[in-house]
Write a protein that holds these residues in place. Sequence first.
Motif, PDB file in Angstrom:
ATOM      1  N   ARG A 110     -15.115 -76.889  28.597  1.00  0.00           N
ATOM      2  CA  ARG A 110     -16.187 -77.719  29.153  1.00  0.00           C
ATOM      3  C   ARG A 110     -15.632 -78.965  29.832  1.00  0.00           C
ATOM      4  O   ARG A 110     -16.094 -79.378  30.895  1.00  0.00           O
ATOM      5  CB  ARG A 110     -17.146 -78.119  28.021  1.00  0.00           C
ATOM      6  N   GLU A 111     -14.619 -79.567  29.221  1.00  0.00           N
ATOM      7  CA  GLU A 111     -14.007 -80.793  29.751  1.00  0.00           C
ATOM      8  C   GLU A 111     -12.983 -80.519  30.854  1.00  0.00           C
ATOM      9  O   GLU A 111     -12.621 -81.416  31.594  1.00  0.00           O
ATOM     10  CB  GLU A 111     -13.325 -81.575  28.625  1.00  0.00           C
ATOM     11  N   GLY A 112     -12.468 -79.294  30.886  1.00  0.00           N
ATOM     12  CA  GLY A 112     -11.438 -78.972  31.858  1.00  0.00           C
ATOM     13  C   GLY A 112     -10.062 -79.489  31.472  1.00  0.00           C
ATOM     14  O   GLY A 112      -9.153 -79.553  32.290  1.00  0.00           O
ATOM     15  N   ARG A 113      -9.909 -79.868  30.222  1.00  0.00           N
ATOM     16  CA  ARG A 113      -8.629 -80.355  29.692  1.00  0.00           C
ATOM     17  C   ARG A 113      -8.647 -80.151  28.178  1.00  0.00           C
ATOM     18  O   ARG A 113      -9.703 -79.933  27.589  1.00  0.00           O
ATOM     19  CB  ARG A 113      -8.424 -81.837  30.027  1.00  0.00           C
ATOM     20  N   SER A 114      -7.506 -80.226  27.566  1.00  0.00           N
ATOM     21  CA  SER A 114      -7.428 -80.024  26.126  1.00  0.00           C
ATOM     22  C   SER A 114      -7.972 -81.248  25.386  1.00  0.00           C
ATOM     23  O   SER A 114      -7.494 -82.365  25.607  1.00  0.00           O
ATOM     24  CB  SER A 114      -5.981 -79.769  25.701  1.00  0.00           C
ATOM     25  N   VAL A 115      -8.978 -81.032  24.551  1.00  0.00           N
ATOM     26  CA  VAL A 115      -9.553 -82.107  23.741  1.00  0.00           C
ATOM     27  C   VAL A 115      -9.757 -81.598  22.315  1.00  0.00           C
ATOM     28  O   VAL A 115      -9.841 -80.396  22.088  1.00  0.00           O
ATOM     29  CB  VAL A 115     -10.908 -82.614  24.303  1.00  0.00           C
ATOM     30  N   ILE A 116      -9.824 -82.535  21.397  1.00  0.00           N
ATOM     31  CA  ILE A 116     -10.126 -82.195  20.007  1.00  0.00           C
ATOM     32  C   ILE A 116     -11.400 -82.944  19.629  1.00  0.00           C
ATOM     33  O   ILE A 116     -11.363 -84.146  19.345  1.00  0.00           O
ATOM     34  CB  ILE A 116      -8.965 -82.559  19.062  1.00  0.00           C
ATOM     35  N   PRO A 117     -12.538 -82.240  19.614  1.00  0.00           N
ATOM     36  CA  PRO A 117     -13.802 -82.899  19.299  1.00  0.00           C
ATOM     37  C   PRO A 117     -13.922 -83.212  17.803  1.00  0.00           C
ATOM     38  O   PRO A 117     -13.198 -82.642  16.977  1.00  0.00           O
ATOM     39  CB  PRO A 117     -14.849 -81.870  19.731  1.00  0.00           C
ATOM     40  N   VAL A 118     -14.836 -84.101  17.478  1.00  0.00           N
ATOM     41  CA  VAL A 118     -15.067 -84.467  16.073  1.00  0.00           C
ATOM     42  C   VAL A 118     -15.422 -83.234  15.247  1.00  0.00           C
ATOM     43  O   VAL A 118     -14.996 -83.095  14.096  1.00  0.00           O
ATOM     44  CB  VAL A 118     -16.181 -85.539  15.967  1.00  0.00           C
ATOM     45  N   ALA A 119     -16.180 -82.314  15.847  1.00  0.00           N
ATOM     46  CA  ALA A 119     -16.572 -81.092  15.130  1.00  0.00           C
ATOM     47  C   ALA A 119     -15.350 -80.307  14.649  1.00  0.00           C
ATOM     48  O   ALA A 119     -15.404 -79.645  13.603  1.00  0.00           O
ATOM     49  CB  ALA A 119     -17.450 -80.219  16.020  1.00  0.00           C
ATOM     50  N   PHE A 120     -14.253 -80.380  15.381  1.00  0.00           N
ATOM     51  CA  PHE A 120     -13.012 -79.716  14.962  1.00  0.00           C
ATOM     52  C   PHE A 120     -12.570 -80.254  13.600  1.00  0.00           C
ATOM     53  O   PHE A 120     -12.222 -79.495  12.707  1.00  0.00           O
ATOM     54  CB  PHE A 120     -11.918 -79.949  16.002  1.00  0.00           C
ATOM     55  N   TRP A 121     -12.594 -81.575  13.459  1.00  0.00           N
ATOM     56  CA  TRP A 121     -12.153 -82.187  12.202  1.00  0.00           C
ATOM     57  C   TRP A 121     -13.156 -81.948  11.085  1.00  0.00           C
ATOM     58  O   TRP A 121     -12.762 -81.768   9.926  1.00  0.00           O
ATOM     59  CB  TRP A 121     -11.874 -83.678  12.402  1.00  0.00           C
ATOM     60  N   VAL A 122     -14.429 -81.934  11.417  1.00  0.00           N
ATOM     61  CA  VAL A 122     -15.453 -81.657  10.398  1.00  0.00           C
ATOM     62  C   VAL A 122     -15.299 -80.227   9.881  1.00  0.00           C
ATOM     63  O   VAL A 122     -15.305 -79.993   8.661  1.00  0.00           O
ATOM     64  CB  VAL A 122     -16.872 -81.910  10.953  1.00  0.00           C
ATOM     65  N   LEU A 123     -15.163 -79.263  10.790  1.00  0.00           N
ATOM     66  CA  LEU A 123     -14.966 -77.873  10.368  1.00  0.00           C
ATOM     67  C   LEU A 123     -13.643 -77.706   9.618  1.00  0.00           C
ATOM     68  O   LEU A 123     -13.560 -76.917   8.669  1.00  0.00           O
ATOM     69  CB  LEU A 123     -15.018 -76.933  11.563  1.00  0.00           C
ATOM     70  N   SER A 124     -12.624 -78.448  10.024  1.00  0.00           N
ATOM     71  CA  SER A 124     -11.344 -78.409   9.305  1.00  0.00           C
ATOM     72  C   SER A 124     -11.542 -78.869   7.865  1.00  0.00           C
ATOM     73  O   SER A 124     -11.044 -78.228   6.928  1.00  0.00           O
ATOM     74  CB  SER A 124     -10.315 -79.318   9.985  1.00  0.00           C
ATOM     75  N   LEU A 125     -12.263 -79.957   7.695  1.00  0.00           N
ATOM     76  CA  LEU A 125     -12.490 -80.500   6.357  1.00  0.00           C
ATOM     77  C   LEU A 125     -13.348 -79.562   5.513  1.00  0.00           C
ATOM     78  O   LEU A 125     -13.000 -79.258   4.366  1.00  0.00           O
ATOM     79  CB  LEU A 125     -13.132 -81.887   6.445  1.00  0.00           C
ATOM     80  N   VAL A 126     -14.448 -79.083   6.066  1.00  0.00           N
ATOM     81  CA  VAL A 126     -15.336 -78.185   5.308  1.00  0.00           C
ATOM     82  C   VAL A 126     -14.595 -76.894   4.953  1.00  0.00           C
ATOM     83  O   VAL A 126     -14.602 -76.465   3.787  1.00  0.00           O
ATOM     84  CB  VAL A 126     -16.629 -77.883   6.096  1.00  0.00           C
ATOM     85  N   GLY A 127     -13.948 -76.275   5.942  1.00  0.00           N
ATOM     86  CA  GLY A 127     -13.188 -75.049   5.671  1.00  0.00           C
ATOM     87  C   GLY A 127     -12.036 -75.293   4.711  1.00  0.00           C
ATOM     88  O   GLY A 127     -11.760 -74.473   3.832  1.00  0.00           O
ATOM     89  N   GLY A 128     -11.371 -76.430   4.865  1.00  0.00           N
ATOM     90  CA  GLY A 128     -10.265 -76.771   3.973  1.00  0.00           C
ATOM     91  C   GLY A 128     -10.720 -77.004   2.539  1.00  0.00           C
ATOM     92  O   GLY A 128     -10.063 -76.562   1.590  1.00  0.00           O
ATOM     93  N   LEU A 129     -11.848 -77.689   2.371  1.00  0.00           N
ATOM     94  CA  LEU A 129     -12.378 -77.915   1.020  1.00  0.00           C
ATOM     95  C   LEU A 129     -12.832 -76.604   0.380  1.00  0.00           C
ATOM     96  O   LEU A 129     -12.605 -76.371  -0.810  1.00  0.00           O
ATOM     97  CB  LEU A 129     -13.527 -78.923   1.052  1.00  0.00           C
TER      98      LEU A 129
END
Length: 112
Positions: free
Chosen positions: A48-67
């Motif tokens: 969507r951005e046309g460049r590599s980005v790490i959205p907040v949702a990435f970290w939220v899903l990382s935390l939920v999946g990690g927990l």
Amino acid sequence: MLYDLTHELGQYLYDVFVQKFDVWFAFGLGAQLVFTGRFLVQWIESEREGRSVIPVAFWVLSLVGGLMTLVYGLARHDAIIILGQVLANLIYVRNLMLIGKATRKAAKSETP
């Protein structure tokens, strides 16, 4: 020989995916799906951005999946999963803290 190898592989897969299927297996599978979903979110947002980005949702899903994976490791008494997820979750929390700090700082600088 090929038959024996195929039979052994089939027996192994049956043992891992069918015979050992229980509530914790389903929970662990769900945890892995949540954790994997973070890459889909990152990929979609980057496209969507046309460049590599790490959205907040990435970290939220990382935390939920990690927990969830940590809970799975605790239930299965798996030291490797427990150690890996404790350390990884600290990183996810820290990234969310840094994002929150930057967001608050940006909001302060925008208010007169």
